[in-house]
Design a protein around this motif. Sequence first.
Motif, PDB file in Angstrom:
ATOM      1  N   VAL A   1     -74.175 -38.100  28.279  1.00  0.00           N
ATOM      2  CA  VAL A   1     -74.741 -37.941  26.943  1.00  0.00           C
ATOM      3  C   VAL A   1     -76.247 -37.841  27.083  1.00  0.00           C
ATOM      4  O   VAL A   1     -76.882 -38.722  27.674  1.00  0.00           O
ATOM      5  N   PRO A   2     -76.880 -36.738  26.587  1.00  0.00           N
ATOM      6  CA  PRO A   2     -78.319 -36.588  26.727  1.00  0.00           C
ATOM      7  C   PRO A   2     -79.074 -37.716  26.052  1.00  0.00           C
ATOM      8  O   PRO A   2     -78.649 -38.245  25.024  1.00  0.00           O
ATOM      9  N   SER A   3     -80.204 -38.115  26.647  1.00  0.00           N
ATOM     10  CA  SER A   3     -81.041 -39.149  26.042  1.00  0.00           C
ATOM     11  C   SER A   3     -81.748 -38.562  24.830  1.00  0.00           C
ATOM     12  O   SER A   3     -82.273 -37.436  24.890  1.00  0.00           O
ATOM     13  N   PRO A   4     -81.794 -39.312  23.695  1.00  0.00           N
ATOM     14  CA  PRO A   4     -82.460 -38.791  22.508  1.00  0.00           C
ATOM     15  C   PRO A   4     -83.934 -38.505  22.758  1.00  0.00           C
ATOM     16  O   PRO A   4     -84.604 -39.219  23.501  1.00  0.00           O
ATOM     17  N   SER A   5     -84.458 -37.423  22.147  1.00  0.00           N
ATOM     18  CA  SER A   5     -85.871 -37.097  22.219  1.00  0.00           C
ATOM     19  C   SER A   5     -86.636 -38.002  21.252  1.00  0.00           C
ATOM     20  O   SER A   5     -86.055 -38.627  20.362  1.00  0.00           O
ATOM     21  N   PRO A   6     -87.964 -38.087  21.422  1.00  0.00           N
ATOM     22  CA  PRO A   6     -88.761 -38.852  20.457  1.00  0.00           C
ATOM     23  C   PRO A   6     -88.539 -38.320  19.044  1.00  0.00           C
ATOM     24  O   PRO A   6     -88.516 -37.108  18.822  1.00  0.00           O
ATOM     25  N   SER A   7     -88.363 -39.229  18.079  1.00  0.00           N
ATOM     26  CA  SER A   7     -88.070 -38.814  16.714  1.00  0.00           C
ATOM     27  C   SER A   7     -89.298 -38.229  16.038  1.00  0.00           C
ATOM     28  O   SER A   7     -90.424 -38.646  16.301  1.00  0.00           O
ATOM     29  N   PRO A   8     -89.101 -37.239  15.133  1.00  0.00           N
ATOM     30  CA  PRO A   8     -90.210 -36.771  14.303  1.00  0.00           C
ATOM     31  C   PRO A   8     -90.741 -37.912  13.440  1.00  0.00           C
ATOM     32  O   PRO A   8     -90.130 -38.983  13.337  1.00  0.00           O
ATOM     33  N   LEU A   9     -91.882 -37.658  12.827  1.00  0.00           N
ATOM     34  CA  LEU A   9     -92.526 -38.684  12.001  1.00  0.00           C
ATOM     35  C   LEU A   9     -91.619 -39.138  10.866  1.00  0.00           C
ATOM     36  O   LEU A   9     -91.594 -40.313  10.498  1.00  0.00           O
ATOM     37  N   HIS A  10     -90.821 -38.205  10.314  1.00  0.00           N
ATOM     38  CA  HIS A  10     -89.902 -38.506   9.221  1.00  0.00           C
ATOM     39  C   HIS A  10     -88.472 -38.183   9.673  1.00  0.00           C
ATOM     40  O   HIS A  10     -88.273 -37.258  10.461  1.00  0.00           O
ATOM     41  N   PRO A  11     -87.475 -38.910   9.165  1.00  0.00           N
ATOM     42  CA  PRO A  11     -86.091 -38.542   9.488  1.00  0.00           C
ATOM     43  C   PRO A  11     -85.807 -37.105   9.059  1.00  0.00           C
ATOM     44  O   PRO A  11     -86.271 -36.651   8.003  1.00  0.00           O
ATOM     45  N   VAL A  12     -85.052 -36.382   9.854  1.00  0.00           N
ATOM     46  CA  VAL A  12     -84.703 -35.002   9.543  1.00  0.00           C
ATOM     47  C   VAL A  12     -83.517 -34.988   8.581  1.00  0.00           C
ATOM     48  O   VAL A  12     -82.486 -35.615   8.847  1.00  0.00           O
ATOM     49  N   SER A  13     -83.666 -34.288   7.461  1.00  0.00           N
ATOM     50  CA  SER A  13     -82.558 -34.130   6.518  1.00  0.00           C
ATOM     51  C   SER A  13     -81.684 -32.969   6.993  1.00  0.00           C
ATOM     52  O   SER A  13     -82.184 -31.869   7.234  1.00  0.00           O
ATOM     53  N   VAL A  14     -80.400 -33.235   7.140  1.00  0.00           N
ATOM     54  CA  VAL A  14     -79.449 -32.200   7.556  1.00  0.00           C
ATOM     55  C   VAL A  14     -78.525 -31.960   6.370  1.00  0.00           C
ATOM     56  O   VAL A  14     -77.706 -32.813   6.027  1.00  0.00           O
ATOM     57  N   VAL A  15     -78.673 -30.796   5.752  1.00  0.00           N
ATOM     58  CA  VAL A  15     -78.014 -30.528   4.481  1.00  0.00           C
ATOM     59  C   VAL A  15     -76.912 -29.487   4.676  1.00  0.00           C
ATOM     60  O   VAL A  15     -77.181 -28.354   5.085  1.00  0.00           O
ATOM     61  N   GLY A  16     -75.688 -29.871   4.370  1.00  0.00           N
ATOM     62  CA  GLY A  16     -74.582 -28.921   4.397  1.00  0.00           C
ATOM     63  C   GLY A  16     -74.577 -28.070   3.146  1.00  0.00           C
ATOM     64  O   GLY A  16     -74.804 -28.575   2.040  1.00  0.00           O
ATOM     65  N   ILE A  17     -74.345 -26.763   3.337  1.00  0.00           N
ATOM     66  CA  ILE A  17     -74.324 -25.851   2.198  1.00  0.00           C
ATOM     67  C   ILE A  17     -73.142 -24.902   2.364  1.00  0.00           C
ATOM     68  O   ILE A  17     -72.788 -24.512   3.484  1.00  0.00           O
ATOM     69  N   GLY A  18     -72.492 -24.560   1.258  1.00  0.00           N
ATOM     70  CA  GLY A  18     -71.318 -23.696   1.305  1.00  0.00           C
ATOM     71  C   GLY A  18     -71.606 -22.319   0.768  1.00  0.00           C
ATOM     72  O   GLY A  18     -72.751 -21.977   0.443  1.00  0.00           O
ATOM     73  N   ALA A  19     -70.553 -21.512   0.637  1.00  0.00           N
ATOM     74  CA  ALA A  19     -70.702 -20.156   0.108  1.00  0.00           C
ATOM     75  C   ALA A  19     -71.133 -20.166  -1.354  1.00  0.00           C
ATOM     76  O   ALA A  19     -71.637 -19.158  -1.867  1.00  0.00           O
ATOM     77  N   ASP A  20     -70.964 -21.319  -2.050  1.00  0.00           N
ATOM     78  CA  ASP A  20     -71.398 -21.423  -3.447  1.00  0.00           C
ATOM     79  C   ASP A  20     -72.892 -21.662  -3.566  1.00  0.00           C
ATOM     80  O   ASP A  20     -73.442 -21.701  -4.665  1.00  0.00           O
ATOM     81  N   GLY A  21     -73.571 -21.839  -2.424  1.00  0.00           N
ATOM     82  CA  GLY A  21     -75.023 -21.903  -2.407  1.00  0.00           C
ATOM     83  C   GLY A  21     -75.631 -23.070  -3.149  1.00  0.00           C
ATOM     84  O   GLY A  21     -75.068 -24.177  -3.188  1.00  0.00           O
ATOM     85  N   TRP A  22     -76.780 -22.820  -3.776  1.00  0.00           N
ATOM     86  CA  TRP A  22     -77.568 -23.857  -4.447  1.00  0.00           C
ATOM     87  C   TRP A  22     -76.773 -24.554  -5.541  1.00  0.00           C
ATOM     88  O   TRP A  22     -76.863 -25.773  -5.707  1.00  0.00           O
TER      89      TRP A  22
END
Length: 426
Positions: A4-25
């Motif tokens: 398992v790769p070692s985690p890289s240093p984290s950005p200053l803020h947590p990264v938001s990972v947003v799932g989006i579908g074909a219905d969009g916004w």
Amino acid sequence: MPPVPSPSPSPLHPVSVVGIGADGWSGLSGTAREALRGAEVLIGGARQLDLLPPECAGVRVGWPTPLRPAVPRLLAEHGERRIAVLASGDPMFYGIGRALVEELGPQGLRVLPHPSSVAYACARLGWPLEDTEVVTLVGRPAARLAASLYEGRRLLVLSADATTPATVAALLTDHGFGPSRLRVLEQLGGENEEHVDGIAQAWAHEPGDRLNVIAIECRASAEALRLGTVPGLPDEAYEHDGQLTKRHIRAATLGTLAPAPGELLWDVGGGSGSIAIEWLRAHPSCRAVSVERDPVRAGRITRNAERLGVPGLRVVTGPAPLSLVELPSPDAVFIGGGLTTPGLLDACWKALRPGGRLVANTVTLESEALLAERHKAYGGELVRLAVAHAVPVGGFTGWRQAMPVTQWSVTKPLTSEKSSHMGDRT
């Protein structure tokens, strides 16, 4: 297990990972919309970025190709800004979420999932999700689907593009599953959702939308070769020149090797590749390397692996032990030929991980004597496997004995002087 790769240093803020579908916004929750509005950098595929309205004012960065090597660079480039990454559906289901966790660790992310295409497909079809197998062909060879083909099974295939349905229909037909019903579900959850229905062997639909999921209701033809889920596939399942560990011996050998999820096998003296192939069929995460010195047989191993749904089998063409030097350490080793080659058994034992299993089969007296010697020094189990088949004898039936196989199996100690070269003890 793979490292398992070692985690890289984290950005200053947590990264938001947003799932989006074909219905969009319009299909996003208020929380997801707020995360995208507040992002200074928006990273995603071109199709996903185009779904966002102007009020998402962050700098838009498209993923390059290949994607995976670019992840650490892009995160580092924008590490002092608020980042939002767009993903299709559920980011943690065959999505970018895995790569981001490997880089930042779970503490560096805020994951906001959307219903996956699989969830939508099961809802449309009325299929219980827990009873439905999912196979992804995104960035993977279509041949891997063959390992999941069983009468009556329901499969959902994540398509690579618009041509995948025709590829799947041809594969099903080629493997004796031409009567299977296919339904292609396009743009699931969006206003342009479409469904296309047909039978594999008569599939004539033109390519549609590249964003699609294929639902398969498996039906085998009368000519289809029956393959089970346990070791000991029919010998007819393999292309071979006689160098094949036969069905009953193969089943016993795989039982002794005892494959477990994520483990790596060395199949030394691959022949037709049957041991490595059935090791890989035991679990999708199993890994294997087949080492075969004969280029013709090596090519045959590759064809057998593709035909039986495990195209990920790595085939190394060359003599052992020389060809073993650069290979990753195995969790199990099977030696099916070349036991008397100087240094082969010692090289396999040295490379084997502590706690790993070594199994060697032979039919010759010379190799049998070698295995008896090693058994005396290292313990383990020494057995003789004999199989007889009923055959016609005139107007009656009698037994025809196959050559008996001597098998030595041993587990490498976790900590012991026996974990060194075998040659030191014999």
